[in-house]
Design a protein around this motif. Structure first.
Motif, short mmCIF file in Angstrom:
data_model
loop_
_atom_site.label_atom_id
_atom_site.label_comp_id
_atom_site.label_asym_id
_atom_site.label_seq_id
_atom_site.Cartn_x
_atom_site.Cartn_y
_atom_site.Cartn_z
N LEU A 50 89.41 50.13 22.01
CA LEU A 50 88.61 48.96 22.38
C LEU A 50 87.11 49.19 22.20
CD1 LEU A 50 90.48 47.99 25.68
CD2 LEU A 50 90.63 46.80 23.48
N SER A 51 86.72 50.40 21.83
CA SER A 51 85.30 50.77 21.87
C SER A 51 84.48 50.18 20.74
CB SER A 51 85.15 52.29 21.88
OG SER A 51 85.68 52.84 20.68
N ASP A 52 85.11 49.50 19.78
CA ASP A 52 84.34 48.85 18.74
C ASP A 52 83.59 47.62 19.27
OD1 ASP A 52 86.89 47.63 19.09
OD2 ASP A 52 86.64 46.54 17.21
N ARG A 53 84.07 47.06 20.39
CA ARG A 53 83.47 45.83 20.93
C ARG A 53 82.91 45.99 22.34
NH1 ARG A 53 85.63 41.27 18.23
NH2 ARG A 53 84.10 40.03 19.39
N THR A 120 83.21 40.69 36.10
CA THR A 120 83.35 39.66 35.07
C THR A 120 84.80 39.29 34.81
OG1 THR A 120 83.26 41.42 33.41
CG2 THR A 120 81.20 40.28 33.93
N ALA A 121 85.73 40.21 35.03
CA ALA A 121 87.14 39.95 34.75
C ALA A 121 87.97 41.08 35.34
CB ALA A 121 87.38 39.84 33.24
N LEU A 122 89.27 40.83 35.48
CA LEU A 122 90.22 41.83 35.94
C LEU A 122 91.33 42.00 34.92
CD1 LEU A 122 90.74 40.74 39.67
CD2 LEU A 122 89.14 42.46 38.81
N ILE A 123 91.68 43.24 34.65
CA ILE A 123 92.92 43.57 33.94
C ILE A 123 93.78 44.31 34.96
CG2 ILE A 123 94.00 44.76 32.00
CD1 ILE A 123 90.29 44.12 31.87
N ILE A 124 94.91 43.74 35.31
CA ILE A 124 95.73 44.25 36.41
C ILE A 124 97.00 44.84 35.83
CG2 ILE A 124 96.89 43.64 38.56
CD1 ILE A 124 95.02 41.13 38.63
N GLN A 125 97.21 46.14 36.06
CA GLN A 125 98.36 46.82 35.47
C GLN A 125 99.02 47.73 36.51
OE1 GLN A 125 98.46 50.49 33.32
NE2 GLN A 125 100.48 50.02 34.18
N ASN A 126 100.13 47.26 37.04
CA ASN A 126 100.91 48.06 38.01
C ASN A 126 100.01 48.60 39.12
OD1 ASN A 126 102.47 48.08 35.35
ND2 ASN A 126 104.00 48.82 36.80
N PRO A 228 88.53 35.75 36.12
CA PRO A 228 89.50 35.71 35.02
C PRO A 228 90.37 36.96 35.08
CG PRO A 228 87.30 35.20 34.22
CD PRO A 228 87.13 35.68 35.62
N ALA A 229 91.68 36.78 34.91
CA ALA A 229 92.58 37.92 35.11
C ALA A 229 93.68 37.94 34.06
CB ALA A 229 93.20 37.88 36.50
N LEU A 230 93.94 39.13 33.57
CA LEU A 230 95.05 39.41 32.67
C LEU A 230 95.95 40.40 33.37
CD1 LEU A 230 96.39 39.39 29.80
CD2 LEU A 230 94.86 41.32 29.25
N ILE A 231 97.21 40.04 33.57
CA ILE A 231 98.18 40.91 34.23
C ILE A 231 99.11 41.48 33.17
CG2 ILE A 231 99.96 41.08 36.01
CD1 ILE A 231 98.76 38.49 37.23
N LEU A 232 99.06 42.79 33.01
CA LEU A 232 99.92 43.51 32.07
C LEU A 232 100.78 44.45 32.90
CD1 LEU A 232 97.16 44.38 29.45
CD2 LEU A 232 98.88 42.57 29.26
N GLN A 270 103.34 51.67 25.74
CA GLN A 270 103.09 50.35 25.16
C GLN A 270 101.61 50.14 24.86
OE1 GLN A 270 105.04 48.12 24.06
NE2 GLN A 270 107.05 48.60 24.93
N LEU A 271 100.95 51.17 24.39
CA LEU A 271 99.50 51.08 24.16
C LEU A 271 99.17 49.95 23.18
CD1 LEU A 271 96.63 52.24 24.52
CD2 LEU A 271 97.11 53.71 22.55
N GLU A 272 99.87 49.89 22.07
CA GLU A 272 99.55 48.87 21.06
C GLU A 272 99.72 47.47 21.63
OE1 GLU A 272 101.00 47.40 16.61
OE2 GLU A 272 101.75 49.29 17.44
N ALA A 273 100.79 47.25 22.38
CA ALA A 273 101.03 45.94 22.97
C ALA A 273 99.97 45.59 24.01
CB ALA A 273 102.42 45.90 23.61
N VAL A 274 99.53 46.58 24.78
CA VAL A 274 98.47 46.36 25.76
C VAL A 274 97.17 45.97 25.06
CG1 VAL A 274 96.97 47.52 27.42
CG2 VAL A 274 99.45 47.81 27.58
N VAL A 275 96.79 46.72 24.04
CA VAL A 275 95.54 46.45 23.31
C VAL A 275 95.61 45.08 22.65
CG1 VAL A 275 94.11 47.18 21.36
CG2 VAL A 275 94.98 48.87 22.99
#
Length: 292
Positions: A50-53, A120-126, A228-232, A270-275
């Motif tokens: 993700l570090s390109d952005r 600014t946002a949440l990514i929620i993972q387990n 804003p939230a993304l639940i993975l 599942q790194l690719e799917a998460v990204v």
């Protein structure tokens, strides 16, 4: 394009903090608090993806990973949340997205309650904050915590072993997925344990029951601020099954939810799917770096 992860150290209040950093200094920040029994190592593959952005920051908590184990530090969730605030201040970061995983979710939410305007946002993972959605593995833990204090602490100390670390990392995933989880996770983190760190671990585990009183406060923060939230989520998790993920929708009904084929340590399998799911979410909520 430089997608390297930098391994850095800084001094806070006289002790040394190890952290991983990737991305441009002027890019929007994603803060990555780690879980138990781990360290910033859990984000080693996510960060360059993700570090390109974005700018990703993953510190080792005091008493964990490659950070010092300072005397006098408050080794509880309040202490860890205050540490994150100090860490961000030292780096000049005043706005950030939060990746919430394992006990890093509860520490991260304490930070969010302290500084709601900064999130600014949440990514929620387990990461669980709903007691009624606990998985069956919690039954054994709370059975121990319900015993007299000395007996409970002795039982917890017996559970802080390399074999139990391995069990924490494998945690109910199917055998073919378990084969994808590197043994480096438990061997590395067990090798970094010391007698003092084992005492700290017992203290933190013993405080989990008291931490339940914070769950309504975490939930109230979500309802009030609606970040804003993304639940993975990896539902193959004996502590935090699918119900634990869906419970977040009570307080974040607009959150985006994805159940992926994995378990508690989803980035290992599942790194690719998460990204693939994080990138469009982050582009909508954080945007690219100012000159990107």
């Amino acid at each position: 394009m430089d997608l390297a992860v930098n391994h850095r150290r800084l001094k806070l209040d006289g002790y040394e903090v190890f952290y991983r950093e990737a991305g441009a200094a002027d890019a929007p920040v994603i803060l990555l608090p780690h879980g138990y029994p781990c360290s910033s190592y859990e984000f080693r593959a996510l960060m360059p993806a993700l570090s390109d952005r974005w700018r990703l920051l993953a510190p080792d908590f005091p008493g964990c990973g490659y950070s010092d184990t300072p005397a006098g530090f408050a080794y509880d969730f309040d202490g860890y949340a205050a540490f994150l605030a100090r860490f961000l201040d030292d780096l000049g970061v005043d706005r950030f997205a939060l990746y919430l995983h394992d006990f890093g979710s509860q520490i991260g939410l304490r930070l969010a309650i302290m500084r709601p305007e900064a999130v600014t946002a949440l990514i929620i993972q387990n990461g669980d904050i709903y007691q009624d959605a606990f998985g069956p593995k919690y039954e054994g833990l709370f059975d121990i915590l319900g015993r007299p204090e000395a007996e409970a602490r002795a039982a917890l100390a017996k559970a802080v072993t390399e074999q139990e670390f391995k069990a924490e990392f494998l945690n109910d995933v199917r055998p073919e997925l378990a084969d994808l989880i590197s043994p480096d996770l438990w061997t590395l983190h067990w090798a970094l344990m010391t007698p003092r760190r084992k005492e700290i671990t017992v203290d933190v585990l013993a405080g989990l029951q008291q931490n339940l009183a914070w769950f309504p406060r975490y939930q109230a923060y979500l309802r009030e601020h609606r970040p804003p939230a993304l639940i993975l989520w990896g539902p193959q998790d004996g502590y935090m099954p699918e119900a634990s993920a869906r419970a977040y929708l009570r307080d974040l009904p607009d959150a985006e939810l994805h159940l992926l084929d994995g378990g508690h340590w989803l980035l290992e399998v599942q790194l690719e799917a998460v990204v693939r799911r994080m990138r469009p979410f982050l582009e909508r909520t954080l945007g690219p770096r100012p000159n990107g």
